[in-house]
Motif scaffolding. Structure first.
Motif, PDB file in Angstrom:
ATOM      1  N   ASN A  10      13.195  14.242   3.854  1.00 53.68           N
ATOM      2  CA  ASN A  10      12.032  13.442   3.460  1.00 53.68           C
ATOM      3  C   ASN A  10      11.046  14.337   2.736  1.00 53.68           C
ATOM      4  O   ASN A  10      10.785  15.460   3.180  1.00 53.68           O
ATOM      5  CB  ASN A  10      11.348  12.837   4.688  1.00 53.68           C
ATOM      6  CG  ASN A  10      12.201  11.814   5.387  1.00 53.68           C
ATOM      7  OD1 ASN A  10      13.400  11.713   5.173  1.00 53.68           O
ATOM      8  ND2 ASN A  10      11.587  11.052   6.256  1.00 53.68           N
TER       9      ASN A  10
ATOM     10  N   HIS B 167       7.147  14.434   0.418  1.00 56.66           N
ATOM     11  CA  HIS B 167       5.876  13.798   0.057  1.00 56.66           C
ATOM     12  C   HIS B 167       5.657  13.994  -1.436  1.00 56.66           C
ATOM     13  O   HIS B 167       6.090  14.999  -1.999  1.00 56.66           O
ATOM     14  CB  HIS B 167       4.684  14.479   0.748  1.00 56.66           C
ATOM     15  CG  HIS B 167       4.590  14.280   2.217  1.00 56.66           C
ATOM     16  ND1 HIS B 167       4.522  13.055   2.824  1.00 56.66           N
ATOM     17  CD2 HIS B 167       4.516  15.196   3.210  1.00 56.66           C
ATOM     18  CE1 HIS B 167       4.423  13.230   4.134  1.00 56.66           C
ATOM     19  NE2 HIS B 167       4.420  14.510   4.391  1.00 56.66           N
TER      20      HIS B 167
ATOM     21  N   ASP C  26       5.451  -0.594   0.340  1.00 49.80           N
ATOM     22  CA  ASP C  26       4.392  -0.320   1.317  1.00 49.80           C
ATOM     23  C   ASP C  26       4.954  -0.554   2.711  1.00 49.80           C
ATOM     24  O   ASP C  26       5.465  -1.646   3.003  1.00 49.80           O
ATOM     25  CB  ASP C  26       3.188  -1.246   1.081  1.00 49.80           C
ATOM     26  CG  ASP C  26       2.470  -0.932  -0.214  1.00 49.80           C
ATOM     27  OD1 ASP C  26       2.388   0.260  -0.581  1.00 49.80           O
ATOM     28  OD2 ASP C  26       1.995  -1.880  -0.872  1.00 49.80           O
TER      29      ASP C  26
ATOM     30  N   TRP D 175       3.680   1.251   8.677  1.00 51.95           N
ATOM     31  CA  TRP D 175       3.093   2.406   9.363  1.00 51.95           C
ATOM     32  C   TRP D 175       2.122   3.172   8.469  1.00 51.95           C
ATOM     33  O   TRP D 175       1.636   4.233   8.830  1.00 51.95           O
ATOM     34  CB  TRP D 175       4.169   3.347   9.926  1.00 51.95           C
ATOM     35  CG  TRP D 175       5.209   3.779   8.950  1.00 51.95           C
ATOM     36  CD1 TRP D 175       5.170   4.861   8.118  1.00 51.95           C
ATOM     37  CD2 TRP D 175       6.458   3.149   8.714  1.00 51.95           C
ATOM     38  NE1 TRP D 175       6.293   4.936   7.361  1.00 51.95           N
ATOM     39  CE2 TRP D 175       7.127   3.888   7.725  1.00 51.95           C
ATOM     40  CE3 TRP D 175       7.098   2.029   9.230  1.00 51.95           C
ATOM     41  CZ2 TRP D 175       8.379   3.539   7.231  1.00 51.95           C
ATOM     42  CZ3 TRP D 175       8.348   1.705   8.746  1.00 51.95           C
ATOM     43  CH2 TRP D 175       8.968   2.453   7.772  1.00 51.95           C
ATOM     44  N   GLY D 176       1.829   2.622   7.250  1.00 55.38           N
ATOM     45  CA  GLY D 176       0.731   3.156   6.464  1.00 55.38           C
ATOM     46  C   GLY D 176       1.099   3.971   5.251  1.00 55.38           C
ATOM     47  O   GLY D 176       0.220   4.360   4.495  1.00 55.38           O
ATOM     48  N   THR D 177       2.348   4.242   5.032  1.00 58.28           N
ATOM     49  CA  THR D 177       2.728   5.008   3.853  1.00 58.28           C
ATOM     50  C   THR D 177       3.456   4.110   2.866  1.00 58.28           C
ATOM     51  O   THR D 177       3.826   2.983   3.193  1.00 58.28           O
ATOM     52  CB  THR D 177       3.624   6.210   4.242  1.00 58.28           C
ATOM     53  OG1 THR D 177       3.719   7.104   3.135  1.00 58.28           O
ATOM     54  CG2 THR D 177       5.001   5.775   4.679  1.00 58.28           C
ATOM     55  N   ARG D 178       3.647   4.594   1.682  1.00 54.98           N
ATOM     56  CA  ARG D 178       4.450   3.909   0.670  1.00 54.98           C
ATOM     57  C   ARG D 178       5.592   4.845   0.361  1.00 54.98           C
ATOM     58  O   ARG D 178       5.380   6.043   0.134  1.00 54.98           O
ATOM     59  CB  ARG D 178       3.583   3.672  -0.566  1.00 54.98           C
ATOM     60  CG  ARG D 178       4.241   2.849  -1.631  1.00 54.98           C
ATOM     61  CD  ARG D 178       3.156   2.345  -2.611  1.00 54.98           C
ATOM     62  NE  ARG D 178       3.791   1.532  -3.613  1.00 54.98           N
ATOM     63  CZ  ARG D 178       4.105   1.956  -4.833  1.00 54.98           C
ATOM     64  NH1 ARG D 178       3.793   3.180  -5.202  1.00 54.98           N
ATOM     65  NH2 ARG D 178       4.701   1.142  -5.682  1.00 54.98           N
ATOM     66  N   ASP D 179       6.830   4.333   0.380  1.00 58.33           N
ATOM     67  CA  ASP D 179       7.956   5.226   0.154  1.00 58.33           C
ATOM     68  C   ASP D 179       9.101   4.551  -0.588  1.00 58.33           C
ATOM     69  O   ASP D 179       9.099   3.341  -0.804  1.00 58.33           O
ATOM     70  CB  ASP D 179       8.446   5.846   1.458  1.00 58.33           C
ATOM     71  CG  ASP D 179       9.160   4.878   2.390  1.00 58.33           C
ATOM     72  OD1 ASP D 179       9.218   3.662   2.110  1.00 58.33           O
ATOM     73  OD2 ASP D 179       9.677   5.340   3.418  1.00 58.33           O
TER      74      ASP D 179
ATOM     75  N   ASP E  85       7.781   9.812   0.123  1.00 56.15           N
ATOM     76  CA  ASP E  85       6.635   8.964   0.425  1.00 56.15           C
ATOM     77  C   ASP E  85       5.383   9.495  -0.242  1.00 56.15           C
ATOM     78  O   ASP E  85       5.306  10.648  -0.621  1.00 56.15           O
ATOM     79  CB  ASP E  85       6.456   8.769   1.927  1.00 56.15           C
ATOM     80  CG  ASP E  85       5.750   9.910   2.620  1.00 56.15           C
ATOM     81  OD1 ASP E  85       5.615  10.990   2.038  1.00 56.15           O
ATOM     82  OD2 ASP E  85       5.341   9.731   3.779  1.00 56.15           O
ATOM     83  N   GLN E  86       4.464   8.564  -0.408  1.00 56.85           N
ATOM     84  CA  GLN E  86       3.122   8.885  -0.907  1.00 56.85           C
ATOM     85  C   GLN E  86       2.183   8.518   0.213  1.00 56.85           C
ATOM     86  O   GLN E  86       1.926   7.337   0.460  1.00 56.85           O
ATOM     87  CB  GLN E  86       2.821   8.098  -2.175  1.00 56.85           C
ATOM     88  CG  GLN E  86       1.448   8.390  -2.733  1.00 56.85           C
ATOM     89  CD  GLN E  86       1.193   7.656  -4.038  1.00 56.85           C
ATOM     90  OE1 GLN E  86       2.117   7.344  -4.779  1.00 56.85           O
ATOM     91  NE2 GLN E  86      -0.063   7.377  -4.318  1.00 56.85           N
ATOM     92  N   PRO E  87       1.684   9.521   0.929  1.00 59.51           N
ATOM     93  CA  PRO E  87       0.786   9.228   2.040  1.00 59.51           C
ATOM     94  C   PRO E  87      -0.465   8.495   1.576  1.00 59.51           C
ATOM     95  O   PRO E  87      -0.865   8.627   0.415  1.00 59.51           O
ATOM     96  CB  PRO E  87       0.435  10.613   2.595  1.00 59.51           C
ATOM     97  CG  PRO E  87       1.499  11.530   2.082  1.00 59.51           C
ATOM     98  CD  PRO E  87       1.925  10.950   0.759  1.00 59.51           C
ATOM     99  N   PRO E  88      -1.073   7.723   2.463  1.00 54.55           N
ATOM    100  CA  PRO E  88      -2.301   7.022   2.082  1.00 54.55           C
ATOM    101  C   PRO E  88      -3.390   8.007   1.689  1.00 54.55           C
ATOM    102  O   PRO E  88      -3.454   9.120   2.206  1.00 54.55           O
ATOM    103  CB  PRO E  88      -2.677   6.242   3.331  1.00 54.55           C
ATOM    104  CG  PRO E  88      -1.824   6.746   4.435  1.00 54.55           C
ATOM    105  CD  PRO E  88      -0.705   7.525   3.848  1.00 54.55           C
TER     106      PRO E  88
END
Length: 134
Positions: free
Chosen positions: A83, A85, A109, A112-116, A130-133
């Motif tokens: 994984n 980022h 989206d 659990w708050g991330t977009r991946d 993923d692109q963290p919030p």
């Protein structure tokens, strides 16, 4: 105890295809490439994380039956992968699509708050980005 991650291993069926994907598509740098007989250990990593490495290898310490079982799992995409980022998931996904990576999941989206997104490397290992919030 104070531990930090140093290295993880990803089993691949074709080291040349793997290094092409991880270096040329994902943009990781090749840090080391060791060959011994029919086996290779290719160390790659992000320039942004010089202390963390991924070793791409076709070496399996086991019997021929173990190698056959592993090949079956790889073909099914049943092995866990890595994984990553990124600050720009859409740009990363566009690059993966342009490279004809096997798309498993387009940018989504997640609850659990991330977009991946998710793709498979040439050996079938799952690669999630993923692109963290913000």
């Amino acid at each position: 105890m104070d531990l930090t991650l140093s290295t993880c291993f990803v089993l691949v069926h074709d080291p040349e295809l793997a290094v092409g994907f991880y270096r040329d598509v994902l943009g990781l740098e090749v840090r080391n490439d060791v060959k011994r007989e029919d086996y290779r250990w290719i160390t790659v990593g992000s320039p942004a994380q010089p202390g963390v490495s991924i070793v791409l290898t076709n070496y399996l310490n086991g019997s021929p039956a173990d190698a056959d079982a592993l090949a079956g799992l790889m073909a099914k995409g049943a092995l866990s992968g890595v994984n990553f980022h990124t600050a720009d998931l859409d740009a990363a996904f566009d690059k993966l699509r342009a490279a004809d990576a096997e798309i498993v999941q387009e940018p989504t989206d997640q609850p659990w708050g991330t977009r991946d997104c998710a793709v498979r490397d040439p050996s079938g290992n799952m690669v999630r980005i993923d692109q963290p919030p913000a």
